[in-house]
Each structure stands twice: as C-alpha cells, then as structure tokens.
Design an enzyme around this catalytic site. Structure first.
Site, short mmCIF file in Angstrom:
data_model
loop_
_atom_site.label_atom_id
_atom_site.label_comp_id
_atom_site.label_asym_id
_atom_site.label_seq_id
_atom_site.Cartn_x
_atom_site.Cartn_y
_atom_site.Cartn_z
N HIS A 1 28.67 14.63 42.40
CA HIS A 1 28.93 15.11 43.75
C HIS A 1 30.26 14.53 44.19
CE1 HIS A 1 28.52 16.19 47.92
NE2 HIS A 1 27.42 16.87 47.64
N GLU B 1 28.17 26.38 51.65
CA GLU B 1 28.61 25.23 50.85
C GLU B 1 29.53 25.73 49.75
OE1 GLU B 1 25.11 23.10 49.61
OE2 GLU B 1 24.57 22.60 51.66
N HIS C 1 25.06 13.05 40.36
CA HIS C 1 24.21 13.66 41.39
C HIS C 1 23.09 14.51 40.84
CE1 HIS C 1 23.30 15.29 45.31
NE2 HIS C 1 23.55 16.53 44.92
N ARG D 1 32.02 22.47 43.07
CA ARG D 1 31.86 21.02 42.99
C ARG D 1 32.57 20.37 41.82
NH1 ARG D 1 25.78 19.49 44.50
NH2 ARG D 1 26.26 20.31 46.55
N ARG E 1 25.80 23.71 38.41
CA ARG E 1 24.87 24.22 39.44
C ARG E 1 25.60 24.58 40.73
NH1 ARG E 1 21.65 21.31 43.73
NH2 ARG E 1 23.20 19.73 43.32
P1 FAD Z 1 12.05 14.56 42.74
O1 FAD Z 1 12.02 15.02 44.14
O2 FAD Z 1 13.09 13.63 42.33
O3 FAD Z 1 10.62 13.99 42.38
C1 FAD Z 1 10.38 13.38 41.14
C2 FAD Z 1 9.00 12.78 41.20
O4 FAD Z 1 8.60 12.36 39.90
C3 FAD Z 1 8.91 11.54 42.08
O5 FAD Z 1 7.71 11.64 42.81
C4 FAD Z 1 8.82 10.40 41.09
O6 FAD Z 1 8.15 9.25 41.57
C5 FAD Z 1 8.05 11.05 39.98
N1 FAD Z 1 8.22 10.43 38.66
C6 FAD Z 1 9.35 10.32 37.94
N2 FAD Z 1 9.08 9.72 36.77
C7 FAD Z 1 7.75 9.46 36.75
C8 FAD Z 1 6.89 8.84 35.83
N3 FAD Z 1 7.30 8.33 34.65
N4 FAD Z 1 5.57 8.75 36.14
C9 FAD Z 1 5.10 9.21 37.34
N5 FAD Z 1 5.89 9.78 38.25
C10 FAD Z 1 7.20 9.91 37.95
N6 FAD Z 1 19.35 20.12 46.10
C11 FAD Z 1 19.42 21.21 46.90
O7 FAD Z 1 19.03 22.31 46.49
N7 FAD Z 1 19.90 21.09 48.17
C12 FAD Z 1 20.33 19.92 48.69
O8 FAD Z 1 20.73 19.85 49.83
C13 FAD Z 1 20.28 18.76 47.87
N8 FAD Z 1 20.73 17.57 48.33
C14 FAD Z 1 20.55 16.47 47.56
C15 FAD Z 1 20.90 15.22 48.06
C16 FAD Z 1 20.68 14.07 47.33
C17 FAD Z 1 21.04 12.72 47.89
C18 FAD Z 1 20.11 14.17 46.03
C19 FAD Z 1 19.86 12.94 45.21
C20 FAD Z 1 19.79 15.41 45.50
C21 FAD Z 1 20.00 16.56 46.26
N9 FAD Z 1 19.66 17.82 45.76
C22 FAD Z 1 19.76 18.91 46.56
C23 FAD Z 1 18.97 17.96 44.49
C24 FAD Z 1 17.46 18.09 44.75
O9 FAD Z 1 17.11 17.25 45.82
C25 FAD Z 1 16.65 17.72 43.55
O10 FAD Z 1 17.12 18.39 42.41
C26 FAD Z 1 15.18 18.11 43.77
O11 FAD Z 1 14.71 17.54 44.96
C27 FAD Z 1 14.36 17.65 42.61
O12 FAD Z 1 12.99 17.82 42.92
P2 FAD Z 1 11.93 17.39 41.85
O13 FAD Z 1 10.61 17.69 42.41
O14 FAD Z 1 12.31 17.95 40.55
O15 FAD Z 1 12.15 15.80 41.69
C1 SIN Z 2 24.80 18.43 49.57
O1 SIN Z 2 24.17 18.48 50.61
O2 SIN Z 2 26.01 18.38 49.48
C2 SIN Z 2 24.02 18.44 48.32
C3 SIN Z 2 23.58 19.82 48.05
C4 SIN Z 2 23.10 19.92 46.66
O3 SIN Z 2 23.15 18.98 45.88
O4 SIN Z 2 22.66 21.02 46.31
#
Ligand code: FAD
Ligand code: SIN
Length: 522
Positions: free
Chosen positions: A241, A113, A349, A288, A384
């Site tokens: 993004h 990527e 993003h 990015r 990032r």
């Molecule tokens: P999340 O997976 O967002 O989980 C947050 C949790 O907190 C959820 O369960 C939510 O319900 C809970 N929550 C929030 N607020 C509260 C509250 N007040 N009370 C109770 N619960 C709450 N990163 C990569 O490294 N590779 C990728 O390919 C990639 N692709 C992506 C594609 C998309 C479309 C998006 C949006 C992001 C992508 N990212 C990618 C970024 C990555 O997915 C996220 O940074 C990562 O998944 C975050 O994980 P997390 O556990 O911190 O939060």
């Molecule tokens: C993507 O798949 O382009 C998102 C990857 C990322 O946010 O790290």
C-alpha cells in the site's frame, strides 16, 4: 479432545463468518480462530467494498478496471462472476446489518479509489471493516448452530497422510478430514473431524518488516495447504500500500486510506511539490503498484525515509467527518491533518495469490474450500484493484457454501484419524530462537523481496532463508508446539513460496517488478 462437526471454518474474518452464516441452517458449524473473534484484517479495512450500485457505473466498467489492474493475469470468467454478483452480495451484507454511509438524497455515498473509473466504493466513514465485522459477528452470535472457539490455533489440516498413506502434489484424490488445533487455554492439540473444511485465514503481511496487516496475518492457511500438498499460486504478487503512516516502530503500520486521495489529498515530496505526474498521468490516483513504486523510487533517489500526503487544501469539516479515525490517529502523534502534511511510506498490504481455488471456492484437496485473502481465485491476477477483496471474500464464500451444501450429505467422517502425538517433545525455553529468526526473515523479505526485485536479491534471500528453514524445522521437530513457533514456521514457508515464484517469473508484471526484466508490456 476429539470433536465432530459438519462444517469446520478456520478464521473469523469476512470470509469465514459469511460462509458460516450461509451453511449454519444445514448442520453444525465450528469456527476456529486464533485470537479474539473480531481480530483480523477485516476489522481494519478502511476504504470500503467495491460494488456496482448505480448508473453511470456498469458491470462492464468495473470488469474492465479489474482486468486492467490485474495486468492481463486476471481470469476474465472469475472477474465477470465476481463483479456481476457484487450488487447482490452487498445487499445481503446490508441485510445482515452492515451500515454504509448515505448522502443527503438517501443514496449510498460511493467513494472512488485508485484504478477505479467510477465512484463505486461503499464505506462506513473510514472504518468500514469494523462495521462489517460487527454486523457479521452479531448475526453469528444469534445462530444456535454456530460455535465460535477463540484463541485456538489451527496447526495443520488432516489428510490421508495422517493415516500413513503417501500424498504428493500429483495425488489426484487428497482428502481433507478436518484439522489439528492447538487450544491455548489447555495447551492440548485437539482433533476436529469435519465433513467440509473452509480455510479463511487471511493474509501474510507479517512476512515483511513493515505491514498494515494485524499480527494474526501470518499466512497459516496457505502454509498448511502447501504442506498438505495442495496447490498454491501467484505468491509473488504482494501488494504494497503506498500510504501507511510513517511512525517508526509502530506495528502494524497504520493505514492512510486511498479514499483520502480519492477525496482530493495529493502526494508531495519534501519540498512540497507534486511528483506523481512524472510517473503516471492519473497522478496520486494511479493504480497502487505504480504509486508505491513511484514513492519507493523518490525515497531511494533522494535518500528520504518517507514522503507526504497533503490534505490541507480540503474542506476541514468534511475531512474530519469522512476520516475521523485517521484524523484522531494522526492527532495522537502530533499531526493535525487539516494543517500538517501527513508523512507516509509504503507497507506490505495484501497477498494477491494463495490457495488455488476454482469458481466454487474448491481447493485442489477434496472437501477443502478456501476463501478470502488466503485464496487465489483468479480475480486479482498480478495486482488487486482497491476494495475488491472484501467483495471477493463475500462472493466466493457464498459460492463455496452452495457447493458445500450440495456435497456435505455425501461425505463421511474419517474415524480412523489418530490424535496428535506429542510424545518426547520438550518445551522450548529460549524464545529468542523464535523472535530473532522472525526479525531476520522480515528484514530479508523487506530488503530483497520488496517493491523492486532483482535476480541477485532473490538468490540472496533464498540462500538465507534455507538456514532459517532448517533451524526452525529442527526446533519444530523437538518442541512442544506454541502458536509463535508455528507462526514462524508458516511465515518461513510463505517467504519461500514468494521467493520461489518470483524467481520463476522471468518478467516484470503487475506487482512483481524486477530490474532484470525491463517491462515489455504496456
Ligand atoms: P481476516 O479478516 O484477516 O481474518 C483471518 C482470520 O483467520 C482471523 O480470524 C484469524 O484469527 C484467523 N486465523 C488465521 N490463522 C489462523 C490459524 N492458524 N488458526 C485459527 N485461526 C486463524 N480490502 C478491501 O476490499 N477494502 C478495504 O478498504 C480494505 N482496507 C484494508 C485495510 C487494512 C489496514 C488491511 C490490513 C486490509 C485492508 N483490505 C481491504 C484487505 C481486506 O481487509 C482483507 O483482504 C480481508 O479483510 C480479508 O478477510 P479474510 O476473512 O480473508 O481474513
Ligand atoms: C484503503 O482503504 O486504501 C485500502 C483499500 C484496500 O486495500 O482495498
């Protein structure tokens, strides 16, 4: 309701779930999540998870790529820790049951990527996050010590402030004793007392009008910690993004993964010409921030609402095999990616900053850890590197678990914490007071605090936000709490932090680009 747990985990994405699995053999774990367990950014991750797996890749190369992306603001020690632990953490994820695609020789099929000098992104087709979340939830369901509470919204973390003791940003020993949680089924605000609390509430893309983030990404954890006088940093570094699908009115914006450009798709303007070389010799696979700014600039110069991503020249069968979700999604709105160019537009993003934590995931508040997108570990600096965030969540949830397990036996519950007092509060009967303020906030942020900023735009945004802030605080002080009202309040808090930190940064660096401070580093 009042409950005591050893480990309180707020959030059920990769950060919360992987921490819960690590500590569950040593005490009772309660995971609080505001929607269904699987809902969060993790589930929507497409591209994959970056890790050093095989030669010719090396830790040094991945470290260097991460440092370059971070634009001199990444903490080299943290980058080194994260990358050198990447192989082990990914292997553990595989042991928990996550499947990643392999090639004909049985090795992991690594993708490339933007900003990566090697092929190092493990993936499961174009729905990697869904596969990771599935595997983690399955392991969680099998663990007798873990309780998962869905549709429970954490309103605030509890500190000595709730005992009537003053806490400010200089208080050296602010302590976390648990959290107040709104149970959407009973409409009660329950008291959870914990020894250790982990905030894993994800990102805050919904502070903008167009975002790839799901509706749950409203910055709740960061806002809670800021209100509790914990340290928050680097909020000005919002990653846009470059390629979300242009499909006006669809929320969230559907992501077209960067891996598609890694696979050979090329950004083009409306006349079908490539334009990225004008901005960076790496073309469509430049980092990015550069690609997003280039698209933004082309759109503004030409008055276009979107540009194109062209995958028509790629092998049709392989394209569909590798990107089935994107193929099906585009087809559902009449775009056949093997024959048509894909209209794309940048979208908010990822939040590079957040709750300041150290190398063990410890926040500035005692007994409170943070991991995942809500945390600022120092890995991303000003920008990032793609696919480094799932990795960061695994590494720091692991490290937080090590520290928490060392500490937990020395921590007592604080039984004096009072229950939530909702006396005199009334039900807000006018939803428009919340929905209109949210729309205003998102437009202010998108138009004045987006990819390109200026002092004047930031000042305008700040002034307008003040009105939204005071109106919403008044409403909050009188109302029976609802998730929507709390989310609005948190998003206004997030907007304030982004603008304030952007105003304080008097230079263009990484994702913060201001026309008032021409770039001097290169
Ligand atoms: P999340 O997976 O967002 O989980 C947050 C949790 O907190 C959820 O369960 C939510 O319900 C809970 N929550 C929030 N607020 C509260 C509250 N007040 N009370 C109770 N619960 C709450 N990163 C990569 O490294 N590779 C990728 O390919 C990639 N692709 C992506 C594609 C998309 C479309 C998006 C949006 C992001 C992508 N990212 C990618 C970024 C990555 O997915 C996220 O940074 C990562 O998944 C975050 O994980 P997390 O556990 O911190 O939060
Ligand atoms: C993507 O798949 O382009 C998102 C990857 C990322 O946010 O790290």
């Amino acid at each position: 309701m009042r409950k005591k747990v050893d480990f309180l985990v707020i959030g059920s994405g990769i950060a919360g779930l992987s921490f819960a699995l690590k500590v569950a053999d040593y005490g009772k774990v309660c995971i609080i999540t505001k929607s269904r367990a699987e809902e969060g950014s993790t589930k929507y991750a497409q591209g994959g998870i970056a890790a050093v797996m095989y030669t010719p890749d090396t830790y040094e190369k991945h470290i260097e790529d991460t440092m370059i992306a971070g634009d001199e603001l990444s903490d080299e020690n943290i980058v080194r820790i994260t990358i050198t632990e990447s192989t082990e953490r990914v292997k553990e994820l595989i042991e928990w049951g996550a499947n990643f695609d392999k090639n004909a020789s049985g090795k992991y099929d690594l993708a490339k990527e933007g900003g990566h000098s090697e092929f190092r992104v493990l993936h499961h087709k174009d729905n990697t996050g869904n596969e990771i979340e599935r595997a983690l939830l399955k392991s969680i369901a099998n663990h007798p010590n873990i309780e998962m509470l869905e549709n429970c919204f954490t309103v605030d973390i509890i500190t000595q402030h709730h005992l009537g003791i003053e806490v400010n940003r200089r208080t050296p020993d602010t302590r976390c004793f648990g959290a107040y949680v709104l149970n959407e089924a009973t409409h009660e605000i329950d008291t959870y007392l914990s020894k250790v609390t982990l905030i894993a509430t994800g990102g805050n893309g919904n502070v903008y009008n167009t975002t790839t983030n799901p509706a749950i990404s409203t910055g709740d954890g960061i806002a809670m910690v800021y209100r509790a006088k914990g340290r928050v940093e680097n909020m000005e570094f919002i990653q846009f993004h470059p390629t979300s699908l242009y499909n006006p009115n669809e929320k969230p914006a559907f992501l077209i993964t960067e891996a598609l450009r890694g696979f050979g798709a090329i950004l083009k303007s409306h006349d079908g010409r490539e334009f990225m070389q004008k901005y960076d010799p790496r073309g469509s696979l430049a980092s990015r921030d550069i690609v997003a700014r280039a698209i933004d600039s082309e759109m503004k110069i030409n008055g276009w609402d979107y540009l194109y991503l062209d995958a028509r020249h790629l092998d049709k069968n392989k394209l569909i095999e590798h990107f089935p979700t994107i193929y099906a999604k585009c087809l559902s709105i009449g775009i056949d990616i093997t024959r048509d160019m894909i209209p794309v537009v940048p979208a908010a993003h990822y939040n590079c900053g957040g709750i300041k934590v150290d190398e063990w995931g410890r926040s500035s508040i005692h007994n409170l850890y943070a991991s995942g997108e809500c945390a600022s570990t120092g890995l991303h600096g000003a920008n990032r590197l793609a696919s480094n965030s799932l990795l960061e969540s695994l590494v720091f949830s692991h490290r937080a678990s090590i520290d928490a397990l060392k500490e937990v036996s020395k921590i007592d519950y604080c039984d004096d914490i009072p229950d939530w007092n909702a006396e005199g509060m009334v039900m807000n009967e006018e939803m428009v007071l919340i929905t209109q303020s949210l729309k205003e906030l998102q437009l202010i942020m998108s138009n004045y605090v987006g990819i390109v900023r200026s002092n004047l735009r930031l000042k305008r945004a700040f002034d307008r936000l003040e009105i939204l802030y005071s109106e919403t605080e008044d409403l909050y002080d009188q109302s029976i709490l609802t998730t929507k009202l709390c989310e609005l309040r948190n998003l206004i808090n997030i907007g304030y932090l982004i603008i304030k930190m952007a105003m304080e940064r008097k230079e263009s660096i990484g994702l913060h680009y201001s026309i008032d401070y021409p770039r001097i580093r290169d």
